[in-house]
Design a protein around this motif. Structure first.
Motif, PDB file in Angstrom:
ATOM      1  N   LEU A   1      43.297  28.852  58.447  1.00 18.79           N
ATOM      2  CA  LEU A   1      43.705  28.229  59.423  1.00 18.79           C
ATOM      3  C   LEU A   1      42.848  28.226  60.734  1.00 18.79           C
ATOM      4  CD1 LEU A   1      46.192  26.408  59.275  1.00 18.79           C
ATOM      5  CD2 LEU A   1      47.464  27.824  60.561  1.00 18.79           C
ATOM      6  N   GLN A   2      42.788  26.924  61.049  1.00 18.72           N
ATOM      7  CA  GLN A   2      42.197  26.918  62.664  1.00 18.72           C
ATOM      8  C   GLN A   2      43.138  26.573  63.736  1.00 18.72           C
ATOM      9  OE1 GLN A   2      38.361  24.540  62.269  1.00 18.72           O
ATOM     10  NE2 GLN A   2      37.770  25.543  60.394  1.00 18.72           N
ATOM     11  N   THR A   3      44.073  25.483  63.406  1.00 17.93           N
ATOM     12  CA  THR A   3      45.023  24.896  64.228  1.00 17.93           C
ATOM     13  C   THR A   3      46.246  24.854  63.718  1.00 17.93           C
ATOM     14  OG1 THR A   3      44.453  22.498  63.643  1.00 17.93           O
ATOM     15  CG2 THR A   3      43.013  23.588  65.545  1.00 17.93           C
ATOM     16  N   LEU A   4      47.186  25.085  64.616  1.00 18.40           N
ATOM     17  CA  LEU A   4      48.768  24.860  63.988  1.00 18.40           C
ATOM     18  C   LEU A   4      49.591  24.565  65.156  1.00 18.40           C
ATOM     19  CD1 LEU A   4      50.981  25.979  62.152  1.00 18.40           C
ATOM     20  CD2 LEU A   4      51.025  28.302  63.319  1.00 18.40           C
ATOM     21  N   TYR A   5      50.385  23.487  64.734  1.00 13.86           N
ATOM     22  CA  TYR A   5      51.394  22.870  65.542  1.00 13.86           C
ATOM     23  C   TYR A   5      52.603  23.168  64.739  1.00 13.86           C
ATOM     24  CZ  TYR A   5      54.577  19.315  67.544  1.00 13.86           C
ATOM     25  OH  TYR A   5      55.600  18.962  68.116  1.00 13.86           O
ATOM     26  N   ILE A   6      53.731  23.444  65.660  1.00 12.67           N
ATOM     27  CA  ILE A   6      55.338  23.961  65.306  1.00 12.67           C
ATOM     28  C   ILE A   6      56.026  23.326  66.398  1.00 12.67           C
ATOM     29  CG2 ILE A   6      56.859  25.192  64.647  1.00 12.67           C
ATOM     30  CD1 ILE A   6      54.688  27.341  63.931  1.00 12.67           C
ATOM     31  N   GLN A   7      56.890  22.290  65.893  1.00 16.05           N
ATOM     32  CA  GLN A   7      58.008  21.584  66.550  1.00 16.05           C
ATOM     33  C   GLN A   7      58.710  22.593  67.329  1.00 16.05           C
ATOM     34  OE1 GLN A   7      61.549  20.660  66.338  1.00 16.05           O
ATOM     35  NE2 GLN A   7      61.089  19.963  68.444  1.00 16.05           N
ATOM     36  N   SER A   8      59.383  23.446  66.407  1.00 16.72           N
ATOM     37  CA  SER A   8      60.199  24.617  66.650  1.00 16.72           C
ATOM     38  C   SER A   8      60.114  25.910  65.898  1.00 16.72           C
ATOM     39  CB  SER A   8      61.773  24.190  66.825  1.00 16.72           C
ATOM     40  OG  SER A   8      62.666  24.983  67.219  1.00 16.72           O
ATOM     41  N   LEU A   9      60.177  26.964  66.609  1.00 15.20           N
ATOM     42  CA  LEU A   9      59.869  28.248  65.949  1.00 15.20           C
ATOM     43  C   LEU A   9      61.397  28.963  66.212  1.00 15.20           C
ATOM     44  CD1 LEU A   9      58.613  30.564  64.390  1.00 15.20           C
ATOM     45  CD2 LEU A   9      57.382  31.606  66.482  1.00 15.20           C
ATOM     46  N   ASN A  10      62.172  29.192  65.249  1.00 16.18           N
ATOM     47  CA  ASN A  10      63.656  29.764  65.376  1.00 16.18           C
ATOM     48  C   ASN A  10      63.577  31.219  65.015  1.00 16.18           C
ATOM     49  OD1 ASN A  10      64.865  26.853  66.054  1.00 16.18           O
ATOM     50  ND2 ASN A  10      63.812  26.570  64.224  1.00 16.18           N
TER      51      ASN A  10
ATOM     52  N   ASN B   1      45.703  31.444  48.071  1.00 22.76           N
ATOM     53  CA  ASN B   1      44.635  31.502  49.071  1.00 22.76           C
ATOM     54  C   ASN B   1      44.065  30.059  49.441  1.00 22.76           C
ATOM     55  OD1 ASN B   1      42.475  32.025  50.969  1.00 22.76           O
ATOM     56  ND2 ASN B   1      41.454  33.586  49.536  1.00 22.76           N
ATOM     57  N   SER B   2      45.087  29.173  50.132  1.00 22.29           N
ATOM     58  CA  SER B   2      44.805  28.016  50.625  1.00 22.29           C
ATOM     59  C   SER B   2      43.614  27.382  51.476  1.00 22.29           C
ATOM     60  CB  SER B   2      46.108  27.305  51.297  1.00 22.29           C
ATOM     61  OG  SER B   2      45.889  26.098  51.569  1.00 22.29           O
ATOM     62  N   SER B   3      43.205  26.214  51.095  1.00 22.26           N
ATOM     63  CA  SER B   3      41.752  25.774  51.820  1.00 22.26           C
ATOM     64  C   SER B   3      42.127  25.357  53.059  1.00 22.26           C
ATOM     65  CB  SER B   3      41.153  24.951  50.880  1.00 22.26           C
ATOM     66  OG  SER B   3      42.023  23.831  50.639  1.00 22.26           O
ATOM     67  N   ILE B   4      43.682  24.979  53.324  1.00 19.01           N
ATOM     68  CA  ILE B   4      44.050  24.281  54.588  1.00 19.01           C
ATOM     69  C   ILE B   4      43.509  24.948  55.724  1.00 19.01           C
ATOM     70  CG2 ILE B   4      45.953  23.416  55.752  1.00 19.01           C
ATOM     71  CD1 ILE B   4      47.547  23.289  53.258  1.00 19.01           C
ATOM     72  N   GLU B   5      43.000  24.034  56.619  1.00 19.87           N
ATOM     73  CA  GLU B   5      42.520  24.289  57.894  1.00 19.87           C
ATOM     74  C   GLU B   5      43.292  24.075  59.356  1.00 19.87           C
ATOM     75  OE1 GLU B   5      38.517  23.148  58.095  1.00 19.87           O
ATOM     76  OE2 GLU B   5      37.721  24.527  56.759  1.00 19.87           O
ATOM     77  N   HIS B   6      44.317  22.917  58.883  1.00 22.01           N
ATOM     78  CA  HIS B   6      44.863  22.455  60.105  1.00 22.01           C
ATOM     79  C   HIS B   6      46.344  22.058  59.558  1.00 22.01           C
ATOM     80  CE1 HIS B   6      41.063  21.867  62.287  1.00 22.01           C
ATOM     81  NE2 HIS B   6      40.649  21.463  60.907  1.00 22.01           N
ATOM     82  N   ILE B   7      47.182  22.452  60.286  1.00 23.86           N
ATOM     83  CA  ILE B   7      48.623  22.489  59.766  1.00 23.86           C
ATOM     84  C   ILE B   7      49.776  21.903  60.837  1.00 23.86           C
ATOM     85  CG2 ILE B   7      50.838  23.583  58.954  1.00 23.86           C
ATOM     86  CD1 ILE B   7      49.295  25.271  57.413  1.00 23.86           C
ATOM     87  N   VAL B   8      50.373  20.882  60.770  1.00 30.14           N
ATOM     88  CA  VAL B   8      51.182  20.284  61.595  1.00 30.14           C
ATOM     89  C   VAL B   8      52.625  20.180  61.157  1.00 30.14           C
ATOM     90  CG1 VAL B   8      51.912  18.266  63.211  1.00 30.14           C
ATOM     91  CG2 VAL B   8      49.477  18.749  62.895  1.00 30.14           C
ATOM     92  N   ILE B   9      53.726  21.071  61.423  1.00 31.25           N
ATOM     93  CA  ILE B   9      54.952  20.957  61.205  1.00 31.25           C
ATOM     94  C   ILE B   9      55.730  20.560  62.182  1.00 31.25           C
ATOM     95  CG2 ILE B   9      56.643  22.628  60.262  1.00 31.25           C
ATOM     96  CD1 ILE B   9      54.607  24.985  59.702  1.00 31.25           C
ATOM     97  N   ASP B  10      56.140  18.903  62.016  1.00 26.32           N
ATOM     98  CA  ASP B  10      57.105  18.397  62.814  1.00 26.32           C
ATOM     99  C   ASP B  10      58.341  18.646  62.381  1.00 26.32           C
ATOM    100  OD1 ASP B  10      58.001  16.778  65.111  1.00 26.32           O
ATOM    101  OD2 ASP B  10      56.829  15.209  64.356  1.00 26.32           O
TER     102      ASP B  10
END
Length: 407
Positions: free
Chosen positions: A243-252, A216-225
């Motif tokens: 999680l509040q914000t999520l960025y993904i470069q490519s979802l395959n 149960n992670s405490s992370i709120e913002h993730i950027v997956i470049d």
């Protein structure tokens, strides 16, 4: 008539008072008076500036540069640098081993408790900085940690030690090599709020987030470049529920074809913003995901190369937003579509109909406006359909399409 308007003086000496000349009594051996210079009382010494000013300036500088430029000037500046309220930002870039050992011994080791931000660009030194565990505990104020040019050989042991950093809230990992078996450790860090990882652009892995234990992670913002698989994306809510914000470069797409009924996601109760630069899954899958997990979303930014134009169905988008994303207030898209059987003389006849569908009352009420352009290449025509308020469009248009023919 000649103008008598005074000219502005820009001489360097206008800003610094010159020394005043003082006349001394004449001597028996001198025929003329002797003049010497006496400093003016109107000058300001460096030490007269308030320490708050230096502390404000130092907030924008790296500690190693500050140490090199100011430390040996005088005791006054040394006291400021070691003020208990001044937290250090340290960037350890490429340097020789001997220089690092000297730096580590003279500056870093005695002052670990002052470091707030640490950027390590040489992975060979990371193990020395965070070893042994008792040393890690000395980084009492460390909040932001950046690993640049990471090599897997040095990394797993280092990550495990980070669990002892009581205030670490931001972790950035940049690697030229694909990393495996690190995410369970990262997601388990107790105070982490922001996590960014940048991997090689050709690295499309499973992201290895199917952990052996419940987290149960405490992370709120993730950027997956980097590129990740759909199976990894589906499992994210169970590990990062806050999680509040999520960025993904490519979802395959997943390597194997899942039936739509197997696409099960938990609800993201706090996710407000999601951005995917290149979404490569079927629109029908995205509809299911939205209905299961994106009920709280407020900002959605998507880009894709849509071979069949499925993502450009305005009516399906209207229904999806009304039923699954009722709080959406920003809808930013940039879709490129390959067009078949296009009339060379008038390539945009069909596309105007699509634009009309995206101009109904539903879109106008939300102030979401769109436009499109065509470009031609060796194997036919492409169209770019984009949000008119999309800043990303202008950047991508210049960088990606500058060599193509526009209509």
């Amino acid at each position: 008539m000649t103008s008598t308007k005074p000219q502005r003086r820009t001489n360097f000496f206008d800003y610094f008072p010159l020394a005043k000349k003082v006349r001394l009594p004449p001597s028996d051996n001198d025929d003329d008076d002797v003049q010497i210079s006496q400093p003016s009382k109107n000058y300001t010494r460096l030490e007269d500036l308030p320490p708050e000013l230096f502390l404000e300036i130092f907030q924008y500088l790296d500690m190693l540069d500050i140490h090199k430029g100011f430390f040996n000037l005088n005791t006054y500046l040394q006291n400021i640098l070691f003020d208990s309220t001044f937290l250090w930002r340290v960037n350890i870039s490429l340097m020789s081993k001997s220089n690092f050992e000297q730096l580590n011994r003279q500056l870093l080791i005695p002052n670990r408790h002052r470091i707030q931000t640490l950027n390590i660009s040489n992975p060979c030194f990371a193990d020395s900085i965070f070893s042994p565990v008792t040393v890690v505990k000395c980084f009492e104020q460390l909040e932001t940690l950046i690993f640049n040019n990471v090599k897997p050989k040095y990394f797993p042991n280092i990550l495990r030690r980070l669990a002892y950093l009581r205030n670490l809230s931001k972790l950035i990992i940049i690697s030229k090599i694909y990393l495996e078996n690190i995410y369970e450790t990262v997601f388990s860090l107790p105070k982490l709020k922001y996590f960014k990882i940048k991997l090689p652009s050709l690295s499309i892995g499973d992201f290895n987030i199917r952990f052996g234990k419940q987290i149960n992670s405490s992370i709120e913002h993730i950027v997956i470049d980097a590129g990740i698989m759909l199976s990894a994306f589906i499992s994210l809510p169970s590990y990062v529920p806050n999680l509040q914000t999520l960025y993904i470069q490519s979802l395959n797409k997943t390597f194997y074809n899942n039936p739509l009924t197997e696409c099960k996601m938990e609800n993201w109760n706090h996710l407000k913003k999601i951005e995917i630069d290149d979404i490569k899954i079927d629109f029908s899958l995205f509809e299911i995901i939205s209905g299961q997990s994106l009920g709280q979303i407020e900002i959605l930014r998507l880009g894709t190369y849509d071979e069949g134009g499925i993502y450009l169905n305005a009516r399906r988008w209207e229904q999806l937003i009304l039923s699954s994303m009722p709080k959406l207030r920003v809808f930013d898209i940039q879709f490129q579509v390959h067009l078949n059987n296009v009339n060379d003389e008038n390539p945009d006849v069909t596309y105007k109909t699509i634009l009309d569908d995206f101009s109904s009352l539903f879109w106008i009420q939300r102030k979401w406006f769109f436009d499109y352009l065509f470009y031609k290449h060796s194997y036919g025509y492409n169209a770019m359909f984009y949000s008119m308020n999309s800043k990303r469009y202008f950047k991508n248009k210049i960088t990606n399409l500058i060599y193509l023919t526009f209509f």
